[in-house]
Design a protein around this motif. Structure first.
Motif, short mmCIF file in Angstrom:
data_model
loop_
_atom_site.label_atom_id
_atom_site.label_comp_id
_atom_site.label_asym_id
_atom_site.label_seq_id
_atom_site.Cartn_x
_atom_site.Cartn_y
_atom_site.Cartn_z
N GLU A 1 0.82 -1.21 0.00
CA GLU A 1 0.00 0.00 0.00
C GLU A 1 0.86 1.27 0.00
OE1 GLU A 1 -3.35 0.22 -0.34
OE2 GLU A 1 -3.30 -1.95 -0.61
N PHE A 2 2.10 1.16 0.43
CA PHE A 2 2.98 2.34 0.46
C PHE A 2 3.38 2.79 -0.95
CE2 PHE A 2 3.91 0.79 4.85
CZ PHE A 2 3.53 1.95 5.53
N ASN B 1 -4.12 5.60 -3.41
CA ASN B 1 -5.31 5.29 -2.63
C ASN B 1 -6.47 4.97 -3.55
OD1 ASN B 1 -4.08 5.71 -0.10
ND2 ASN B 1 -4.43 7.92 -0.25
N GLN B 2 -7.32 4.04 -3.11
CA GLN B 2 -8.46 3.64 -3.92
C GLN B 2 -9.59 4.66 -3.88
OE1 GLN B 2 -8.28 0.57 -5.83
NE2 GLN B 2 -6.22 1.11 -5.22
N GLU B 3 -9.73 5.34 -2.75
CA GLU B 3 -10.79 6.33 -2.60
C GLU B 3 -10.21 7.63 -2.06
OE1 GLU B 3 -13.80 5.86 -3.68
OE2 GLU B 3 -13.55 3.73 -4.15
N SER B 4 -10.85 8.74 -2.38
CA SER B 4 -10.34 10.06 -2.02
C SER B 4 -10.26 10.27 -0.51
CB SER B 4 -11.19 11.15 -2.65
OG SER B 4 -12.55 11.04 -2.24
N MET C 1 -5.78 10.06 5.70
CA MET C 1 -5.47 9.03 6.69
C MET C 1 -3.99 8.73 6.73
SD MET C 1 -8.67 6.58 5.55
CE MET C 1 -8.29 5.23 6.65
N THR C 2 -3.45 8.45 7.93
CA THR C 2 -2.04 8.06 8.06
C THR C 2 -1.80 6.72 7.39
OG1 THR C 2 -1.88 9.25 10.16
CG2 THR C 2 -0.16 7.62 9.68
N LEU C 3 -2.66 5.76 7.69
CA LEU C 3 -2.68 4.46 7.01
C LEU C 3 -3.96 4.40 6.20
CD1 LEU C 3 -1.61 2.05 9.93
CD2 LEU C 3 -0.16 3.02 8.13
N ASN C 4 -3.87 3.88 4.98
CA ASN C 4 -5.09 3.82 4.17
C ASN C 4 -5.96 2.64 4.58
OD1 ASN C 4 -4.09 1.52 2.88
ND2 ASN C 4 -3.36 2.65 1.11
#
Length: 278
Positions: free
Chosen positions: A232-233, A237-240, A245-248
């Motif tokens: 994920e890093f 992101n999948q959504e706006s 968020m710090t972590l998605n």
């Protein structure tokens, strides 16, 4: 400044072919191939351990339904809840309200975490129906689940979706259907990672010291969702809403799966902790 010239151009049509109103996507082909190869591998395992093909056929139906429903509901609840809370029927049906009109869209939006939950629920129901031990099934199903993950991420690559963040690496990819920015081929990173995990799981399965109930299941949870957390890093992101968020969302959802995996790996070392009956 990023340069497009040093990157791989990727603009393949997501559809393998199109006839009339029917089109076959590479993603669909990868999804179907995942289930076919999983069936073939599990059939050899079932025969090796004296289980009937009928049991496998039933398992395939349960897992298919659990995967699709779980992945679909997971996407709707985890990623687009603000929309679907007012359109509950569209969670299940392949439609969406566009400008006040119901439009066929197909199932655009599947979440792997939801799929994992759906499979676990399906296994519980399957084991209640067939009386097969849950851990016997779970420890073998995760082997092919890792292979399926590799194929599905390959399908995402053909769809030019779940793209990576901008990159200047020589193997960066420009997804021309999206933009002209060189990016990490994050889908292929994940695909190769899951393929390696599949190979490791299959080899661990063949060794008796790793046959303790729930060990392979726990190992799968730790490695697959640990890899997902790290990937994920380098993914967009999948959504706006994830930008703040710090972590998605993918990382947050992976943490409990990793914790569960560690729990069962350690608990499997307690011979009396998890009983296995064949």
């Amino acid at each position: 400044m990023l340069t497009v010239l040093s990157s791989i151009q990727w603009g393949i049509d997501p559809e393998l072919f199109h006839i009339g109103g029917f089109g076959l996507r590479y993603y669909t082909l990868c999804f179907m191939l995942a289930f076919f190869l999983s069936y073939v591998i599990l059939l050899s395992i079932f025969k090796r351990e004296g289980k009937s093909q009928e049991l496998l056929d039933k398992l395939t139906i349960y897992v298919f339904i659990g995967t699709v429903l779980g992945a679909r509901l997971g996407h709707c609840l985890f990623y687009e809840f603000d929309y679907y809370k007012d359109h509950l029927l569209e969670m299940i049906l392949p439609i969406r309200t566009v400008n006040g009109t119901l439009t066929f869209t197909g199932y655009q939006g599947l979440a792997s975490h939801g799929g994992a939950i759906g499979i676990i629920v399906a296994l519980i129901l399957y084991c209640r129906k067939t009386k097969v031990n849950f851990w016997w099934i779970a420890d073998r199903l995760v082997i092919v689940a890792a292979l399926s993950g590799a194929l599905i991420r390959t399908g995402n690559f053909f769809n030019s979706e779940i793209i990576g963040k901008p990159s200047q690496l020589p193997w960066s990819v420009v997804f021309t259907h999206v933009d002209n920015i060189p990016r990490h081929p994050a889908q292929l990173y994940e695909s190769m990672g899951y393929l390696v995990i599949f190979i490791i799981l299959f080899n661990l399965y063949k060794k008796s010291k790793f046959q303790k109930p729930a060990f392979l299941f726990g190992f799968f949870m730790v490695t697959v969702f640990g890899l997902r957390f790290l990937m994920e890093f380098v993914k967009e992101n999948q959504e706006s809403f994830e930008s703040a968020m710090t972590l998605n969302m993918g990382q947050i959802l992976s943490i409990p799966f990793i914790a569960i995996g560690f729990y069962f790996m350690f608990k499997s070392n307690n011979a009396s902790g998890i009983a296995q009956k064949k």
